[in-house]
Design an enzyme around this catalytic site. Structure first.
Site, PDB file in Angstrom:
ATOM      1  N   SER B 679      22.882  62.704  64.407  1.00  0.00           N
ATOM      2  CA  SER B 679      24.255  62.209  64.384  1.00  0.00           C
ATOM      3  C   SER B 679      25.172  62.960  65.332  1.00  0.00           C
ATOM      4  O   SER B 679      26.324  62.604  65.501  1.00  0.00           O
ATOM      5  CB  SER B 679      24.803  62.281  62.954  1.00  0.00           C
ATOM      6  OG  SER B 679      25.009  63.626  62.605  1.00  0.00           O
ATOM      7  N   LYS B 722      31.746  63.919  55.984  1.00  0.00           N
ATOM      8  CA  LYS B 722      32.125  64.321  57.344  1.00  0.00           C
ATOM      9  C   LYS B 722      33.618  64.158  57.551  1.00  0.00           C
ATOM     10  O   LYS B 722      34.286  65.030  58.108  1.00  0.00           O
ATOM     11  CB  LYS B 722      31.350  63.490  58.364  1.00  0.00           C
ATOM     12  CG  LYS B 722      29.885  63.891  58.437  1.00  0.00           C
ATOM     13  CD  LYS B 722      29.115  63.000  59.374  1.00  0.00           C
ATOM     14  CE  LYS B 722      27.666  63.465  59.465  1.00  0.00           C
ATOM     15  NZ  LYS B 722      26.847  62.538  60.249  1.00  0.00           N
TER      16      LYS B 722
END
Lengths: 118, 784
Positions: B679, B722
């Site tokens: 990611s 996140k």
């Protein structure tokens, strides 16, 4: 109909103890009947049966004594005994001494039935 | 009888009894009326008295109306004073009398009476009645006293006096007062016999029913009694032979428990068989113990016992909310299941898997699920379990064999529908002894677990009512077939806001209570808690936070223990003094980034984190050097990013020769923490683009997303964590893959509103959004 206390109490009375003696000439029956006046006893014989009925009266009450406890049976008594002989027609004599009723049965000719002795 | 025989005698009023003529009866006199009547009677030569029953036993001084009309003239035979007062006497009933008026009431009753002996009758009817009564009387007596073998003829005497016979029978039968008096009142024998016949018939019926009942009870008892008797004899024989009886007693005890337990038929059969074996084994035999514990297990297992699960949805909701904040997914799943159970009580219990980082409340959630449904709760940890036999038991042939953990847990729970929590299912081990995960396959399959067969028990046990909840920290290590059987509910880490709320609502009060400090004495305001959460703990769960809060409160408690009485408010600035320097440096949004540095977002089991990717050019060097404990996936994704830029160098006005002639070093701090995952792809691409162009990345922007070699941006996981991490570090803009846009709904409203989200499909969009100065030069390369 007259009220007969003797008839009424059939089978309900106290039974005085009795001894039976054998004699060469017949039988002697001794009843323990202390305190009973001879006039209150009646002896009957029918067949081989001898029957004693009567009344024991407590004469002490006349003196005004009162019971604290009581073990002697009063009132009517009856005792019927079967003897190994035929009493009917026998000679029956009674004697009352020292509170004992002594009935002597001597074999004899057949007499009137239901002999009453007093 | 004519009037002239009417006589007069003292009257003894008799309570609760009737004196029949011909019969003797002991009496006790304590009333003044009785005592003086007796004294008066004894004071006559013939000792005669009238004994007449009282109509009402509670009347102390009866009048004429209180006496029956027919009584008995009796002679007092014996008399004795009672030391405690009163007189005992024995009277002999003489004749039945009819009572006339009283001639005296004080101090005792005197009455006129006439003798009224019962009229004797002859004839076929009386004869028939008499025989019938005799037969019934004999029957009644034999029923009432089967053992006594009383012969009436013997009792009465065979002199043929029927009246006497009737009265004796009446007295043996123990007639109650009203019946006895009724019999007394009959004037002739035929009526008396008829009456007696009725009484006897009733009596015989009652006695027959009674003996019926008795014999039924007896026949039920007989078998058991027989067995018991035989066992007792056996024990006696063993005693005689000097064989210890301990074992016998134990077998007996087990048998009793077995009889009481509710076992299915086949289980009972098996248990009986084993019990028989046990009773024959010598006590010293090694197998005795094995058999005994086996039978104990059978007896104690809840074959049929279940607790009534509470299906009150509102109650359940309340309990779940009381214990845990948030966790909506899990709560609604539990409520759904309860609703289903309400509609279909036979519905199989679900098998849930809670997955989430440590300390988020998986285990305690299990407990409150049990509480919400009012079920028993049993928990066992599968962590480190590497032997299949631990789960499924050993066969009894092994020494020290034991049932598996599942059966043991049910034995402890005592019901067959507990909530059974299998903790740490992701940490099941596997070695040469077997694979416990495979055993779990059977246990956790609702289609198979209704006949779960433990090796030790060796009997099928129904697990289908058990509410299984398993927990795991990660799904990666759980075998696919096992995972497939469970319903996965993930409990993500808590956001700072949630942590704050939980700390205020649960942790703080709990720690205050444990330290004995009251909330008034020690106030910890929100700012302080927030700083503790940020600077002193870094976790998805709450354990560390709770510990630190406890530490603060203990420091405060020391002050109170020393005698201070002043209430204390812990301000954020006091924390350094109390807890020492801040434990965690928070990656804050850096200001004025140099070219080659970009902010990425990472997911960790403890929540999200901000990750800066730093890169520098190495003139004269070559290739891509990567440091910072990067995993393979991450390294590959860095190469992909570099290759993309190289391939599109003309679009970004980068001299392609720089790719060839200059080396690049890419580093991701903090260097001690291993990192992996795809990611960071777009972040690395952005950092490298910025490096090659020499233009800095916007410092208020963080990003996450996987990159393909053709520049597409693929979705990532853990967006919520996140975003929360980015917000904590004060980033205002977040670049994320377009396909992750749907996950925005997981975020708290305030976060969603205060942060600018840029959703992208292609790396070009990322670069344009992240590197403002690049916009001027780059031209859109792809068609969206």
């Amino acid at each position: 109909m007259k009220y007969d206390p003797y008839e009424e109490i059939h089978g309900l009375d106290f039974s005085p103890s009795a001894d039976v003696y054998r004699m060469p000439t017949g039988w002697v029956v001794k009843f323990d009947l202390a305190g009973v006046k001879p006039k209150d006893v009646r002896v009957e014989a029918r067949g081989s049966v001898i029957r004693v009925v009567g009344v024991r009266r407590d004469q002490f009450v006349e003196r005004g004594y009162r019971h604290h406890s009581m073990e002697i049976s009063y009132s009517h008594f009856e005792r019927t005994l079967h003897l190994p002989c035929v009493c009917e027609g026998a000679t029956i004599t009674t004697e009352y001494t020292d509170g004992l009723l002594i009935v002597t049965i001597e074999a004899g000719e057949t007499g009137e039935s239901n002999k009453r002795v007093r | 009888m004519s009037d002239e025989v009417i006589l007069e005698l003292p009257v003894f009023p008799l309570k609760n009894a009737v004196l029949f003529p011909y019969l003797g009866m002991p009496l006790a006199a304590s009333r003044a009326v009785s005592i003086s009547a007796i004294e008066s009677a004894v004071a006559t030569e013939e000792k005669e008295i009238l004994v007449v029953a009282q109509r009402d036993a509670t009347v102390q001084e009866p009048t004429r109306d209180g006496l029956f009309d027919v009584g008995t003239k009796a002679v007092i035979r014996r008399l004795a004073p009672v030391p405690t007062g009163g007189i005992q006497l024995f009277v002999q009933g003489v004749t039945r009398v009819r009572l006339h008026e009283l001639t005296q009431e004080k101090p005792f009753l005197r009455a006129k009476f006439e003798p009224a002996p019962i009229a004797l009758e002859e004839g076929a009817e009386v004869e028939a009645l008499e025989r019938e009564v005799k037969a019934l009387g004999a029957k009644a007596l034999s029923l009432a006293q089967p053992r006594a073998e009383i012969d009436i003829a013997q009792l009465v005497g065979d002199d043929g006096d029927r009246v006497r016979w009737l009265y004796v029978l009446a007295s043996i039968m123990g007639l109650e007062l009203s019946k006895a008096q009724e019999l007394m009142a009959t004037d002739n024998l035929a009526d008396g016999l008829r009456l007696m016949h009725g009484y006897l018939q009733y009596e015989v019926q009652v006695l027959e029913v009674r003996s019926d009942i008795a014999s039924k009870v007896q026949s039920e008892m007989t078998k058991q009694q027989r067995e018991m008797l035989l066992r007792q004899q056996m024990r006696a024989i063993q005693d005689e032979l000097g064989e210890s009886d301990e074992q016998g007693a134990e077998v007996e005890l087990l048998r009793e428990r077995l009889d009481k337990a509710e076992l299915p038929d086949d289980v009972r059969k098996e248990a009986e068989r084993e019990l028989k074996r046990l009773s024959r084994l010598p006590q010293a035999s090694a197998e005795t113990n094995v058999l005994r514990s086996y039978l104990e297990l059978i007896v104690e297992l809840p074959w049929n016992e279940s607790s009534d699960a509470l299906l009150d949805l509102e109650h359940a909701r309340k309990v779940l909310d009381e214990d845990h904040l948030g966790l909506e997914d899990v709560k609604s799943r539990i409520l759904e299941h309860l609703a289903v159970l309400k509609l279909n009580p036979d519905a199989k219990a679900p098998i849930l898997l809670f997955v989430g980082p440590p300390g988020v409340g998986k285990t305690s959630l299990g407990k409150s699920i049990a509480r919400a449904q009012d079920r028993e709760f049993e928990r066992m940890s599968l962590g480190g379990l590497h032997d299949e036999a631990e789960l499924r038991g050993h066969r009894r042939t092994y020494i020290g064999a034991m049932p598996g953990r599942i059966i043991q847990a049910l034995r402890r729970a005592k019901v067959n529908n507990p909530v059974l929590m299998l903790d740490e299912i992701d940490k099941l081990g596997r070695d040469f002894r077997g694979d416990p995960a495979s055993a779990m396959l059977e246990i956790l399959d609702p289609q198979q677990n209704d006949t779960f067969r433990d090796n030790y028990l060796d009997l099928p046990f129904d697990l289908s009512s058990v509410f299984f909840i398993t927990t795991a920290n990660t799904l990666d290590t759980i075998p696919r077939p096992l995972l497939d059987r469970m319903e996965v509910l993930s409990l993500t880490g808590y956001s700072e806001e949630e942590k704050l709320a939980i700390a205020k609502k649960y942790l703080l009060p709990r720690q205050l209570e444990q330290s004995g400090v009251t909330a008034e004495q020690c106030a910890i305001p929100d700012e302080t808690l927030a700083r503790v959460i940020r600077r002193y703990t870094r976790e998805a769960g709450l354990r560390q936070l709770e510990r630190v809060i406890g530490q603060i409160i203990r420091k405060v408690a020391v002050g109170f223990a020393k005698g201070s009485t002043e209430a204390i408010t812990v301000s954020p600035d006091d924390l350094v003094e109390m807890l020492g320097p801040e434990s965690f440096h928070l990656e804050k949004a850096r200001k004025d980034l140099p070219p080659g540095v970009a902010a990425g977002l990472a997911w960790t089991p403890t929540g999200g984190d901000v990750l800066y990717i730093e890169s520098i050019l190495l003139p004269g060097g070559s290739g891509l050097t990567m440091t910072g404990q990067l995993g393979n996936v991450m390294q590959e994704s860095a190469r992909a990013a570099q290759s993309y830029l190289w391939a599109h160098s003309d679009e970004f006005e980068i001299d392609p020769e720089r790719f060839r002639d200059t080396g690049v070093h890419l580093h991701v701090p903090a260097g001690a923490i291993p990192k992996d995952g795809p990611s960071a792809g777009i972040t690395m691409a952005t950092a490298l683009a910025s490096l090659y162009c020499g233009k800095p990345v916007r410092s208020d922007t963080a990003m996450t997303g996987e990159i393909t070699i053709t520049g597409l941006v693929l979705p990532i996981g853990g967006l919520k964590e996140k975003v929360l991490a980015a917000r904590r570090a004060d980033f205002k803009r977040i670049i994320a893959p377009r396909q992750n846009e749907v996950h925005l709904r997981d975020l708290p409203d305030d976060v969603r509103e205060e942060t600018e989200f840029i959703f992208v499909d292609h790396i070009d969009e990322v670069l344009r959004a992240a590197i403002p100065e690049l916009c001027a030069v780059s031209k859109p390369a792809h068609k969206s």
